[in-house]
Design an enzyme around this catalytic site. Structure first.
Site, short mmCIF file in Angstrom:
data_model
loop_
_atom_site.label_atom_id
_atom_site.label_comp_id
_atom_site.label_asym_id
_atom_site.label_seq_id
_atom_site.Cartn_x
_atom_site.Cartn_y
_atom_site.Cartn_z
CD GLU A 41 -3.04 -1.00 -0.27
OE1 GLU A 41 -3.07 0.34 -0.79
OE2 GLU A 41 -3.86 -1.61 -0.33
CE1 TYR A 124 -6.90 3.17 -0.79
CE2 TYR A 124 -4.58 3.03 -0.22
CZ TYR A 124 -5.51 2.65 -0.70
OH TYR A 124 -5.29 1.32 -1.42
CG ASP A 142 -8.03 3.84 -4.93
OD1 ASP A 142 -9.15 3.86 -5.06
OD2 ASP A 142 -7.38 3.29 -5.62
CB CYS A 201 -19.70 1.29 -20.52
SG CYS A 201 -18.96 2.65 -19.86
CB CYS A 204 -18.83 -2.01 -16.33
SG CYS A 204 -18.92 -1.61 -14.67
CB CYS A 210 -23.06 2.97 -14.52
SG CYS A 210 -21.95 4.09 -14.47
#
Length: 346
Positions: A41, A124, A142, A201, A204, A210
């Site tokens: 991280e 985060y 993030d 998309c 997705c 969405c």
DNA sequence: AACCCGTGGAT
DNA sequence: TATCCAAGGGT
């Protein structure tokens, strides 16, 4: 449009499409080693997976656990980080490892609050480690999550002002179980499908819910405030050689390239500083210049070289043939390369 | 709260 | 070539 099914749909997608990464447990598996999760991280802050991979491999080989890292030599650690950028991360990495060893019995705190108190761990990273390494429910936001959420809800407010809103929306989506997988699924989605440009998309898992896609132009999100122009600065780097060794200096602990070994260099200013800040009086010869771009300014760095017999100049003399081991940040590695190409001709 | 802090790859 | 941007944190 309802997003009630977003988390289950995303987790099902993740079960099949999760990226295999060296610091990651497979979907549904027990959490990975907190040390490896934390290390990854920190390295991944503002840094691509491709750039991190070789550094993560070298670090875990050299320092396999937090106890080993806590005893690392600072200079050696900084050299190992050289080239990865944002060098405050390396200094904080060592400070954090030592704090975990000294104040937490060698184990990372398993709560967001406990993690947040450690050097180099912000909002985060505390959430990410709590969720991914310890299975805690935490809202992990993030850049990927900001983008996915901004599109999912077609958020018109611009970044960075929209941050609190995006965090609240991410909170609404975050499930109580498999929170670590959910966070990593959001990041994988952002990295592979809901990409900054030309999102895919059509494949997705959140396509039907969405709002951004429904507008016909999902790539417009997240809306961002315009950025300031990047100023140009000029400077001079000095390659001073003596008996096959070159003069290096350790930069101040804080600020740009803090704590890193470097070539001596004068001020970096809008106007050409010439030989200001030279480490010695010498017959400086021009070796050309290199260009380098930092986050908030661009640098045109002239490189000058000289030979000296003087033995009292302050600094650290480093064997030229072993310069690769010095761990110079990229801007000085470039300058050194230019200087050496000229010195060999001479 | 705005600014500082690296680097390399993609477009 | 110029711009964007990548698992942000510190001050």
């Amino acid at each position: 449009m309802s997003v009630d099914g977003a988390a289950p749909a995303l987790l099902s997608w993740y079960d099949v499409h999760a990226r295999a990464l060296p610091w990651r447990a497979p979907p549904g598996a027990p959490p990975a080693d907190p040390y490896r999760v934390w290390l990854s991280e920190i390295m991944l802050q503002q840094t691509t997976v491709a750039a991190v991979r070789p550094y993560f491999a070298r670090f875990t080989e050299r320092w396999p656990d937090v106890a080993a890292l806590a005893t690392a030599d600072e200079g050696e650690l900084m050299a190992a980080w050289a080239g990865l950028g944002y060098y405050a991360r390396a200094r904080n990495l060592l400070a954090c490892a030592r704090a975990v060893a000294k104040d937490h019995g060698g184990r990372f705190p398993d709560s967001e609050q406990g993690l947040r108190a450690l050097p180099g761990i912000g909002r985060y990273t505390a959430a990410a480690v709590a969720a991914i390494a310890f299975g805690r429910r935490a809202v992990v936001v993030d850049g990927n999550v900001e983008r996915v959420v901004a599109r999912l809800f077609a958020v018109e407010e611009a970044l960075p002002a929209a941050r609190p809103r995006l965090h609240a929306l991410a909170d609404r989506l975050t499930p109580a179980r498999r929170t670590g997988d959910f966070a990593q699924a959001m990041m994988d989605l952002g990295a592979t499908i809901c990409t900054p440009r030309q999102p895919a998309c059509a494949i997705c898992p959140l396509m039907t819910m969405c709002a951004g896609r429904a507008t016909g132009d999902p790539a417009r999100f997240p809306v961002k405030a315009p950025k300031a122009a990047r100023p140009q600065r000029r400077g001079t780097a000095f390659w001073l050689e003596r008996d096959g060794e070159v003069l290096l200096c350790r930069r101040p602990a804080r600020g740009l390239l803090g704590g890193m070994l470097a070539l001596p260099s004068g001020p970096w200013t809008a106007d050409d500083p010439g030989l200001a800040g030279a480490p010695a009086e010498a017959g400086w010869r021009d070796a050309g210049h290199i260009a380098h771009v930092f986050t908030h300014f661009a640098l045109d760095l002239r490189v000058v070289t000289a030979l000296t017999g003087e033995r009292t100049i302050a600094g650290q003399w480093w064997p030229v043939e072993r310069l690769a081991e010095a761990g110079l940040p990229t801007v000085f590695a470039k300058a050194a390369e230019r200087a050496r190409s000229l010195m060999e001709i001479a």
